[in-house]
Design a protein around this motif. Structure first.
Motif, PDB file in Angstrom:
ATOM      1  N   ALA A  21       0.924  -1.488  -0.074  1.00  0.00           N
ATOM      2  CA  ALA A  21      -0.047  -0.109   0.059  1.00  0.00           C
ATOM      3  C   ALA A  21       0.659   1.406   0.159  1.00  0.00           C
ATOM      4  CB  ALA A  21      -1.170   0.210   1.400  1.00  0.00           C
ATOM      5  N   ASP A  22       1.908   1.446   0.623  1.00  0.00           N
ATOM      6  CA  ASP A  22       2.618   2.080   1.279  1.00  0.00           C
ATOM      7  C   ASP A  22       3.581   2.792  -0.559  1.00  0.00           C
ATOM      8  OD1 ASP A  22       2.433   2.895   3.668  1.00  0.00           O
ATOM      9  OD2 ASP A  22       3.943   1.986   4.288  1.00  0.00           O
ATOM     10  N   ILE A  23       3.809   1.155  -1.013  1.00  0.00           N
ATOM     11  CA  ILE A  23       4.788   1.937  -2.609  1.00  0.00           C
ATOM     12  C   ILE A  23       3.571   2.252  -3.632  1.00  0.00           C
ATOM     13  CG2 ILE A  23       5.699   0.068  -4.007  1.00  0.00           C
ATOM     14  CD1 ILE A  23       7.298  -1.945  -2.005  1.00  0.00           C
ATOM     15  N   GLN A  24       2.655   2.138  -3.504  1.00  0.00           N
ATOM     16  CA  GLN A  24       1.691   2.336  -4.654  1.00  0.00           C
ATOM     17  C   GLN A  24       1.158   3.652  -4.689  1.00  0.00           C
ATOM     18  OE1 GLN A  24      -0.042   0.702  -7.236  1.00  0.00           O
ATOM     19  NE2 GLN A  24       1.367  -0.679  -6.906  1.00  0.00           N
ATOM     20  N   LYS A  25       1.306   3.961  -2.785  1.00  0.00           N
ATOM     21  CA  LYS A  25       1.271   5.543  -2.708  1.00  0.00           C
ATOM     22  C   LYS A  25       1.864   6.009  -2.885  1.00  0.00           C
ATOM     23  CE  LYS A  25       0.019   8.713   1.005  1.00  0.00           C
ATOM     24  NZ  LYS A  25      -0.020   8.405   2.743  1.00  0.00           N
ATOM     25  N   LEU A  26       3.371   6.201  -3.892  1.00  0.00           N
ATOM     26  CA  LEU A  26       4.214   6.510  -3.945  1.00  0.00           C
ATOM     27  C   LEU A  26       4.268   6.604  -5.167  1.00  0.00           C
ATOM     28  CD1 LEU A  26       6.974   5.616  -1.483  1.00  0.00           C
ATOM     29  CD2 LEU A  26       7.168   7.954  -2.640  1.00  0.00           C
ATOM     30  N   PHE A  27       4.055   5.428  -5.945  1.00  0.00           N
ATOM     31  CA  PHE A  27       4.187   5.741  -7.674  1.00  0.00           C
ATOM     32  C   PHE A  27       2.615   6.608  -7.872  1.00  0.00           C
ATOM     33  CE2 PHE A  27       5.874   1.046  -8.035  1.00  0.00           C
ATOM     34  CZ  PHE A  27       7.035   1.570  -8.718  1.00  0.00           C
ATOM     35  N   LYS A  28       1.258   6.594  -7.810  1.00  0.00           N
ATOM     36  CA  LYS A  28       0.156   6.846  -7.511  1.00  0.00           C
ATOM     37  C   LYS A  28       0.497   8.490  -7.109  1.00  0.00           C
ATOM     38  CE  LYS A  28      -2.891   3.710  -7.725  1.00  0.00           C
ATOM     39  NZ  LYS A  28      -4.474   2.233  -7.657  1.00  0.00           N
ATOM     40  N   THR A  29       0.905   9.101  -6.442  1.00  0.00           N
ATOM     41  CA  THR A  29       0.480  10.296  -5.553  1.00  0.00           C
ATOM     42  C   THR A  29       2.255  11.179  -5.576  1.00  0.00           C
ATOM     43  OG1 THR A  29       0.668   9.454  -3.016  1.00  0.00           O
ATOM     44  CG2 THR A  29      -1.321   9.715  -4.017  1.00  0.00           C
ATOM     45  N   GLY A  30       3.110  10.233  -5.638  1.00  0.00           N
ATOM     46  CA  GLY A  30       4.148  11.268  -5.086  1.00  0.00           C
ATOM     47  C   GLY A  30       5.239  11.674  -6.125  1.00  0.00           C
ATOM     48  N   LYS A  31       5.710  12.738  -5.990  1.00  0.00           N
ATOM     49  CA  LYS A  31       6.163  13.457  -6.628  1.00  0.00           C
ATOM     50  C   LYS A  31       7.454  12.882  -7.799  1.00  0.00           C
ATOM     51  CE  LYS A  31       5.355  17.964  -4.364  1.00  0.00           C
ATOM     52  NZ  LYS A  31       6.074  18.569  -3.682  1.00  0.00           N
ATOM     53  N   ARG A  32       7.860  12.770  -8.804  1.00  0.00           N
ATOM     54  CA  ARG A  32       8.568  11.661  -9.914  1.00  0.00           C
ATOM     55  C   ARG A  32       9.592  13.069  -9.915  1.00  0.00           C
ATOM     56  NH1 ARG A  32       4.971   8.283 -13.190  1.00  0.00           N
ATOM     57  NH2 ARG A  32       3.462   8.956 -10.752  1.00  0.00           N
ATOM     58  N   VAL A  33      11.216  12.590 -10.840  1.00  0.00           N
ATOM     59  CA  VAL A  33      11.703  12.832 -11.024  1.00  0.00           C
ATOM     60  C   VAL A  33      12.782  11.838 -11.155  1.00  0.00           C
ATOM     61  CG1 VAL A  33      13.102  15.296  -9.573  1.00  0.00           C
ATOM     62  CG2 VAL A  33      14.007  12.940  -8.985  1.00  0.00           C
ATOM     63  N   SER A  34      13.726  12.611 -12.990  1.00  0.00           N
ATOM     64  CA  SER A  34      14.220  10.931 -13.256  1.00  0.00           C
ATOM     65  C   SER A  34      15.287  11.696 -14.566  1.00  0.00           C
ATOM     66  CB  SER A  34      13.243  10.373 -14.491  1.00  0.00           C
ATOM     67  OG  SER A  34      12.689  11.658 -15.525  1.00  0.00           O
ATOM     68  N   VAL A  35      16.071  10.492 -14.636  1.00  0.00           N
ATOM     69  CA  VAL A  35      17.717  10.678 -14.890  1.00  0.00           C
ATOM     70  C   VAL A  35      17.474   9.843 -16.343  1.00  0.00           C
ATOM     71  CG1 VAL A  35      18.545  12.203 -14.018  1.00  0.00           C
ATOM     72  CG2 VAL A  35      18.786   9.639 -13.197  1.00  0.00           C
ATOM     73  N   ALA A  36      19.023   9.479 -17.441  1.00  0.00           N
ATOM     74  CA  ALA A  36      18.678   8.266 -18.117  1.00  0.00           C
ATOM     75  C   ALA A  36      18.666   6.948 -17.326  1.00  0.00           C
ATOM     76  CB  ALA A  36      19.370   8.436 -18.945  1.00  0.00           C
ATOM     77  N   GLY A  37      17.828   5.859 -17.544  1.00  0.00           N
ATOM     78  CA  GLY A  37      17.910   4.375 -17.013  1.00  0.00           C
ATOM     79  C   GLY A  37      17.525   4.981 -15.642  1.00  0.00           C
ATOM     80  N   ALA A  38      17.166   5.734 -14.747  1.00  0.00           N
ATOM     81  CA  ALA A  38      16.649   5.707 -13.283  1.00  0.00           C
ATOM     82  C   ALA A  38      15.546   6.620 -12.345  1.00  0.00           C
ATOM     83  CB  ALA A  38      17.555   6.551 -12.663  1.00  0.00           C
ATOM     84  N   LYS A  39      14.208   6.256 -12.188  1.00  0.00           N
ATOM     85  CA  LYS A  39      13.566   7.600 -11.659  1.00  0.00           C
ATOM     86  C   LYS A  39      13.772   7.556 -10.613  1.00  0.00           C
ATOM     87  CE  LYS A  39       9.975   7.348 -15.060  1.00  0.00           C
ATOM     88  NZ  LYS A  39       8.496   7.184 -15.218  1.00  0.00           N
TER      89      LYS A  39
END
Length: 120
Positions: A21-39
């Motif tokens: 549930a914590d992982i899904q919450k982060l995927f759905k409502t968390g902020k995200r940043v990315s670089v080539a090959g990682a988020k």
């Protein structure tokens, strides 16, 4: 021996994100940043510690490659955790490709700088 673990910034049990549930919450409502090959997915938590998880995308190599990737990620976090602001939940998502501990550290540092998680 315990003094050595404290110096290296031991990765404690309460710093792991394990509940789906914590992982899904982060995927759905968390902020995200990315670089080539990682988020990096992140959001504030109501704690005075950081928590982190290391999910891998479907089809990420065989068991040896997955375990090696998680080991690199844990060691990278352990290396940087004293330089991070506290109170965040994070997920480091790494995609398959040529990877090493050095490149993982560079990616994680860049992601944390983009997210504003590094201490000044």
């Amino acid at each position: 021996m315990e003094a050595d673990l404290l110096k290296t910034g031991r990765f404690k049990r309460e710093e792991h994100i394990k509940r789906p549930a914590d992982i899904q919450k982060l995927f759905k409502t968390g902020k995200r940043v990315s670089v080539a090959g990682a988020k990096l997915f992140y959001m504030l938590n109501d704690r005075n510690i950081n928590r982190i998880g290391f999910p891998l995308p479907r089809g990420y190599g065989n068991a040896v490659e997955r375990n090696t990737s998680r080991r690199y990620s844990r060691e990278t976090y352990r290396f940087f955790k004293t330089h991070l602001n506290t109170g965040y939940d994070m997920l480091l998502l790494v995609y398959p490709g040529n990877d090493s501990f050095q490149s993982r550290c560079e990616k994680f540092k860049t992601l944390c700088q983009k997210a504003g998680l590094l201490k000044d």
